[in-house]
Write a protein that holds these residues in place. Structure first.
Motif, PDB file in Angstrom:
ATOM      1  N   VAL A 296       0.841  -1.206   0.000  1.00  0.00           N
ATOM      2  CA  VAL A 296       0.000   0.000   0.000  1.00  0.00           C
ATOM      3  C   VAL A 296       0.871   1.250   0.000  1.00  0.00           C
ATOM      4  O   VAL A 296       0.671   2.164  -0.803  1.00  0.00           O
ATOM      5  N   TRP A 297       1.864   1.288   0.902  1.00  0.00           N
ATOM      6  CA  TRP A 297       2.712   2.472   0.975  1.00  0.00           C
ATOM      7  C   TRP A 297       3.559   2.673  -0.273  1.00  0.00           C
ATOM      8  O   TRP A 297       3.823   3.805  -0.679  1.00  0.00           O
ATOM      9  N   THR A 298       3.963   1.600  -0.921  1.00  0.00           N
ATOM     10  CA  THR A 298       4.727   1.736  -2.163  1.00  0.00           C
ATOM     11  C   THR A 298       3.908   2.471  -3.213  1.00  0.00           C
ATOM     12  O   THR A 298       4.393   3.410  -3.860  1.00  0.00           O
ATOM     13  N   ILE A 299       2.667   2.060  -3.374  1.00  0.00           N
ATOM     14  CA  ILE A 299       1.772   2.715  -4.344  1.00  0.00           C
ATOM     15  C   ILE A 299       1.507   4.161  -3.924  1.00  0.00           C
ATOM     16  O   ILE A 299       1.571   5.081  -4.748  1.00  0.00           O
TER      17      ILE A 299
ATOM     18  N   LEU B 249      -0.905  12.050  17.728  1.00  0.00           N
ATOM     19  CA  LEU B 249      -0.815  13.497  17.497  1.00  0.00           C
ATOM     20  C   LEU B 249      -0.133  13.777  16.158  1.00  0.00           C
ATOM     21  O   LEU B 249      -0.607  14.602  15.371  1.00  0.00           O
ATOM     22  N   ASP B 250       0.960  13.077  15.886  1.00  0.00           N
ATOM     23  CA  ASP B 250       1.675  13.258  14.614  1.00  0.00           C
ATOM     24  C   ASP B 250       0.768  12.947  13.434  1.00  0.00           C
ATOM     25  O   ASP B 250       0.676  13.728  12.490  1.00  0.00           O
ATOM     26  N   ILE B 251       0.074  11.813  13.484  1.00  0.00           N
ATOM     27  CA  ILE B 251      -0.736  11.405  12.343  1.00  0.00           C
ATOM     28  C   ILE B 251      -1.970  12.302  12.187  1.00  0.00           C
ATOM     29  O   ILE B 251      -2.431  12.529  11.072  1.00  0.00           O
ATOM     30  N   ALA B 252      -2.484  12.833  13.289  1.00  0.00           N
ATOM     31  CA  ALA B 252      -3.610  13.773  13.192  1.00  0.00           C
ATOM     32  C   ALA B 252      -3.156  15.066  12.498  1.00  0.00           C
ATOM     33  O   ALA B 252      -3.867  15.607  11.639  1.00  0.00           O
ATOM     34  N   MET B 253      -1.968  15.542  12.851  1.00  0.00           N
ATOM     35  CA  MET B 253      -1.424  16.735  12.183  1.00  0.00           C
ATOM     36  C   MET B 253      -1.123  16.411  10.720  1.00  0.00           C
ATOM     37  O   MET B 253      -1.359  17.237   9.832  1.00  0.00           O
ATOM     38  N   LEU B 254      -0.618  15.206  10.465  1.00  0.00           N
ATOM     39  CA  LEU B 254      -0.365  14.765   9.094  1.00  0.00           C
ATOM     40  C   LEU B 254      -1.662  14.785   8.291  1.00  0.00           C
ATOM     41  O   LEU B 254      -1.702  15.290   7.164  1.00  0.00           O
ATOM     42  N   TRP B 255      -2.725  14.249   8.874  1.00  0.00           N
ATOM     43  CA  TRP B 255      -4.026  14.214   8.207  1.00  0.00           C
ATOM     44  C   TRP B 255      -4.480  15.618   7.812  1.00  0.00           C
ATOM     45  O   TRP B 255      -4.937  15.845   6.689  1.00  0.00           O
TER      46      TRP B 255
ATOM     47  N   LEU C  35      -3.564  12.573  -4.312  1.00  0.00           N
ATOM     48  CA  LEU C  35      -3.357  12.548  -2.867  1.00  0.00           C
ATOM     49  C   LEU C  35      -4.574  12.036  -2.091  1.00  0.00           C
ATOM     50  O   LEU C  35      -4.468  11.743  -0.903  1.00  0.00           O
ATOM     51  N   VAL C  36      -5.705  11.910  -2.736  1.00  0.00           N
ATOM     52  CA  VAL C  36      -6.923  11.476  -2.040  1.00  0.00           C
ATOM     53  C   VAL C  36      -6.793  10.050  -1.473  1.00  0.00           C
ATOM     54  O   VAL C  36      -7.166   9.819  -0.313  1.00  0.00           O
ATOM     55  N   PRO C  37      -6.253   9.073  -2.221  1.00  0.00           N
ATOM     56  CA  PRO C  37      -6.078   7.742  -1.614  1.00  0.00           C
ATOM     57  C   PRO C  37      -5.129   7.765  -0.407  1.00  0.00           C
ATOM     58  O   PRO C  37      -5.349   7.043   0.571  1.00  0.00           O
TER      59      PRO C  37
ATOM     60  N   ALA D 250      -7.116   9.070   2.434  1.00  0.00           N
ATOM     61  CA  ALA D 250      -8.032   8.018   2.905  1.00  0.00           C
ATOM     62  C   ALA D 250      -7.271   6.984   3.737  1.00  0.00           C
ATOM     63  O   ALA D 250      -7.745   6.573   4.809  1.00  0.00           O
ATOM     64  N   TRP D 251      -6.095   6.564   3.275  1.00  0.00           N
ATOM     65  CA  TRP D 251      -5.308   5.577   4.024  1.00  0.00           C
ATOM     66  C   TRP D 251      -4.869   6.152   5.365  1.00  0.00           C
ATOM     67  O   TRP D 251      -4.914   5.466   6.386  1.00  0.00           O
ATOM     68  N   VAL D 252      -4.459   7.411   5.375  1.00  0.00           N
ATOM     69  CA  VAL D 252      -4.049   8.041   6.633  1.00  0.00           C
ATOM     70  C   VAL D 252      -5.257   8.212   7.555  1.00  0.00           C
ATOM     71  O   VAL D 252      -5.116   8.115   8.776  1.00  0.00           O
TER      72      VAL D 252
END
Length: 159
Positions: A58-61, A111-117, A138-140, A143-145
């Motif tokens: 998933v991350w590769t794509i 917290l990091d991933i919420a800011m990333l989102w 960037l939409v997928p 969605a994954w994040v």
């Protein structure tokens, strides 16, 4: 002497720095963090948690799509505010794995991933007027994040 319009930047050569940037983000996420698959298996997880083998493909794509999105915007505008936000979200992406797995700080990782989102959403909004294709690429990722944020929260709560 006049310079070529920004829209005529070299087509493929400009993709190299974006591919390198996402590769560095991915490598920073895993360098020095060994055994993440084994650690992931030992965590108390919700029933909807994916198997650890799924994350790599998933991350590769997603990283390929992230690189192309940045490159498409750069081709149209050169470096701009939208790409600065893009770079910041990529930095937050890079540090999540060391925070979550390396340090075992699930709350800080949340917290990091919420800011990333939030920054991914901002990047999409900033990319849209420049390149709709870049924004949609960037939409997928967003969605994954979103899913990963919920998973991070569930793991933090359970562990």
């Amino acid at each position: 002497m006049t310079t070529a319009p920004v829209a005529h930047r070299p087509t493929w050569w400009g993709l190299i720095p974006f591919a390198a940037a996402v590769t560095v983000a991915a490598l920073l996420g895993v360098l020095g963090v060994s055994g993440t698959s084994a650690e992931y298996q030992t965590l108390e997880q919700p029933s909807w948690a994916p198997p650890s083998w799924l994350f790599g493909p998933v991350w590769t794509i997603l990283y390929a799509m992230i690189a192309v999105a940045g490159w498409l915007v750069w081709r149209r505008t050169g470096w701009n505010r939208a790409l600065s936000v893009y770079a910041l979200q990529l930095a937050l992406n890079a540090i999540w794995t060391p925070i979550f797995f390396g340090a075992g700080q699930y709350g800080l990782a949340l917290l990091d991933i919420a800011m990333l989102w939030l920054l991914i959403g901002t990047t999409i909004a900033l990319f849209r007027p420049i390149s709709r294709t870049a924004a949609w690429l960037l939409v997928p990722y967003w969605a994954w994040v979103s899913f990963a944020t919920a998973l991070n929260a569930a793991i933090w709560s359970a562990n």
